[in-house]
Design a protein around this motif. Structure first.
Motif, short mmCIF file in Angstrom:
data_model
loop_
_atom_site.label_atom_id
_atom_site.label_comp_id
_atom_site.label_asym_id
_atom_site.label_seq_id
_atom_site.Cartn_x
_atom_site.Cartn_y
_atom_site.Cartn_z
N GLY A 107 -23.85 11.16 17.78
CA GLY A 107 -24.89 10.61 18.89
C GLY A 107 -25.69 11.55 19.61
N ILE A 108 -24.81 12.44 20.06
CA ILE A 108 -25.41 13.84 20.84
C ILE A 108 -26.36 14.50 20.07
N LEU A 109 -26.08 14.87 18.84
CA LEU A 109 -26.76 15.45 17.90
C LEU A 109 -28.19 14.90 17.73
N VAL A 110 -28.07 13.52 17.36
CA VAL A 110 -29.21 12.70 16.92
C VAL A 110 -30.33 12.69 18.41
N VAL A 111 -29.51 12.15 19.33
CA VAL A 111 -30.44 12.33 20.80
C VAL A 111 -31.04 13.68 21.04
N THR A 112 -30.12 14.43 21.09
CA THR A 112 -30.99 15.77 21.26
C THR A 112 -31.92 16.31 20.36
N PHE A 113 -31.73 16.08 19.19
CA PHE A 113 -32.75 16.55 17.93
C PHE A 113 -33.97 15.73 18.50
N VAL A 114 -33.95 14.54 18.69
CA VAL A 114 -35.17 13.60 18.86
C VAL A 114 -35.88 13.83 20.17
N PHE A 115 -35.03 14.16 21.07
CA PHE A 115 -35.27 14.54 22.61
C PHE A 115 -36.46 15.80 22.60
N ILE A 116 -35.57 16.97 21.82
CA ILE A 116 -36.47 18.16 21.73
C ILE A 116 -37.80 18.16 21.20
N LYS A 117 -37.81 17.30 19.94
CA LYS A 117 -39.04 16.96 19.22
C LYS A 117 -40.17 16.40 20.26
N TRP A 118 -39.57 15.60 20.97
CA TRP A 118 -40.64 14.89 21.84
C TRP A 118 -41.05 15.88 23.05
N ILE A 119 -40.23 16.49 23.59
CA ILE A 119 -40.66 17.23 24.54
C ILE A 119 -41.42 18.30 23.93
N GLY A 120 -41.19 18.75 22.75
CA GLY A 120 -42.29 19.76 21.98
C GLY A 120 -43.45 19.37 21.88
N ARG A 121 -43.63 18.09 21.77
CA ARG A 121 -44.99 17.43 21.47
C ARG A 121 -45.70 17.54 22.95
N ILE A 133 -36.38 24.71 16.64
CA ILE A 133 -35.43 24.83 17.99
C ILE A 133 -34.56 23.67 17.94
N ALA A 134 -35.11 22.59 17.55
CA ALA A 134 -34.28 21.24 17.82
C ALA A 134 -32.98 21.26 16.85
N ALA A 135 -33.03 21.91 15.67
CA ALA A 135 -31.93 21.70 14.90
C ALA A 135 -30.97 22.97 15.24
N GLY A 136 -31.42 24.01 15.69
CA GLY A 136 -30.60 25.13 16.22
C GLY A 136 -29.76 24.65 17.51
N THR A 137 -30.43 23.91 18.54
CA THR A 137 -29.74 23.56 19.64
C THR A 137 -28.84 22.39 19.22
N ALA A 138 -29.22 21.53 18.59
CA ALA A 138 -28.53 20.27 18.47
C ALA A 138 -27.15 20.37 17.34
N VAL A 139 -27.35 21.11 16.38
CA VAL A 139 -26.34 21.48 15.39
C VAL A 139 -25.57 22.65 15.51
N CYS A 140 -26.07 23.85 14.76
CA CYS A 140 -25.30 25.10 14.92
C CYS A 140 -25.95 26.45 14.96
N GLY A 141 -26.81 26.61 15.90
CA GLY A 141 -27.51 27.60 16.01
C GLY A 141 -28.24 28.24 14.96
N ALA A 142 -28.20 29.45 14.62
CA ALA A 142 -29.19 30.22 13.68
C ALA A 142 -28.88 29.55 12.16
N SER A 143 -27.58 29.39 11.86
CA SER A 143 -27.56 28.82 10.48
C SER A 143 -28.12 27.60 10.32
N ALA A 144 -28.22 26.92 11.43
CA ALA A 144 -29.19 25.42 11.26
C ALA A 144 -30.48 25.60 11.38
N VAL A 145 -31.11 26.66 11.84
CA VAL A 145 -32.49 26.99 11.86
C VAL A 145 -32.83 27.34 10.42
N ILE A 146 -32.33 28.34 9.95
CA ILE A 146 -32.76 29.03 8.69
C ILE A 146 -32.13 27.81 7.34
#
Length: 336
Positions: A107-121, A133-146
């Protein structure tokens, strides 16, 4: 039996990618050496490799002979390394954390991802960069980004900026949470779960929870790995949404990220026949090295002039996202 013509084509293809592959591998090896000789275990060789690649690209330049090898490192080697990450996970680890703990982390992952996308807009950050940025923050850093960029299709500068954001703010969280925990009355497995559910990189979680003892380290690792395993469904969802948008707009949709199914297959195999001991250590080392090679390639394709043009808004987004996920994970402690 291999046809002689096929063997010849294979040798020719290898010779073509060899210069770029040698360059990315050399930079990755140098990054690992710097990390190990520095005595700073939390220093990420992935980030070092990207910085070294950026330095070579922008100070020295990269010849055309290295282009195909760099692209090979950034695509094929990346996908292989993500599949190998599956050997660091078993579904038993998720079960051991309990349904409530796993559900809270998800739940934290999903809410964080959606929140960062919204704030980004709201901040006016480009959608692709905000998603990375949302994926890297919510999941696992650089690996999630790439990994996420296989469907997000951000620019090289977007990827480099996102990795820089999650590395910097993940490092800040790594230092801050152990200092805040005593003030908040958090210790042991509770502190471990808080760190594992909120800090960005696996190495950062390990460094932070180590200060809380063995129970904190184990709890933090399991909470963190539960976020890592959720990278696969996140990418599949993003791919489905991107394909739907692409078809609706009449533009090319991103390909199906088949390597994600390879990742899930490896996790399943490791759950039935767990890899342990020296074999696991070798696989973890190889996986880290392959990811480091991919990040070196990313740096070699990054133009710092374009990176600087992305401005302060994306940096603010990374900071807000890091604070948000730490606060959200803290709020969830009462439920686990």
């Amino acid at each position: 039996m291999t046809h002689p013509a096929e063997a010849t084509n294979g040798v020719t293809a290898f010779r073509i990618i060899l210069p770029g592959l040698a360059l990315t591998s050399g930079l990755a090896a140098l990054a690992v050496i710097i990390q190990r000789t520095s005595g700073l275990s939390a220093l990420s060789p992935l980030m070092l490799a990207m910085v070294l690649g950026m330095a070579v690209r922008n100070l020295v330049g990269v010849g055309p002979a290295a282009t195909l090898g760099i692209k090979f490192s950034l695509r094929r080697i990346l996908r292989l390394s993500i599949m190998l990450l599956g050997f660091q996970l078993t579904y038993t680890q998720i079960v051991d954390m309990g349904l409530v703990g796993f559900a809270a982390a998800a739940g934290i992952l999903v809410v964080t991802f959606v929140f960062i996308k919204w704030i980004g807009r709201l901040l006016g950050v480009a959608p692709a960069l905000a998603e990375l940025i949302a994926a890297g923050t919510a999941v696992c850093g650089a690996s999630a980004v790439i990994a996420t960029n296989t469907v997000t299709r951000g620019s090289d500068e977007d990827i480099a900026y996102a990795i820089a954001c999650v590395t910097v703010f993940g490092s800040i969280a790594m230092l801050a949470l152990p200092l805040l925990a005593p003030l908040l009355g958090i210790e042991g497995t509770t502190f471990g779960w808080w760190a594992g559910a909120s800090i960005h990189e696996v190495a950062q979680v390990t460094a932070a929870t180590f200060q809380g003892g063995l129970e904190a380290t184990q709890s933090g690792t399991v909470a963190k790995l539960s976020r890592v395993v959720l990278l696969a469904p996140l990418i599949l969802v993003l791919a489905a949404l991107a394909r739907r948008r692409g078809h609706a707009a009449g533009t090319g949709a991103p390909p199906m990220p088949w390597f994600v199914f390879g990742f899930l297959a490896v996790v399943a195999m490791n759950s039935v026949w767990p890899v342990t001991g020296a074999t696991k250590d070798v696989i973890v080392t190889v996986t880290t090295l392959l990811l480091t090679i991919s990040l070196a390639a990313m740096g070699l394709e990054t133009d710092t002039r374009k990176l600087g043009a992305l401005g302060w808004r994306a940096l603010a987004l990374g900071a807000i996202g890091s604070i948000f996920i730490s606060g959200l994970a803290y709020a969830a402690l009462g439920a686990i």
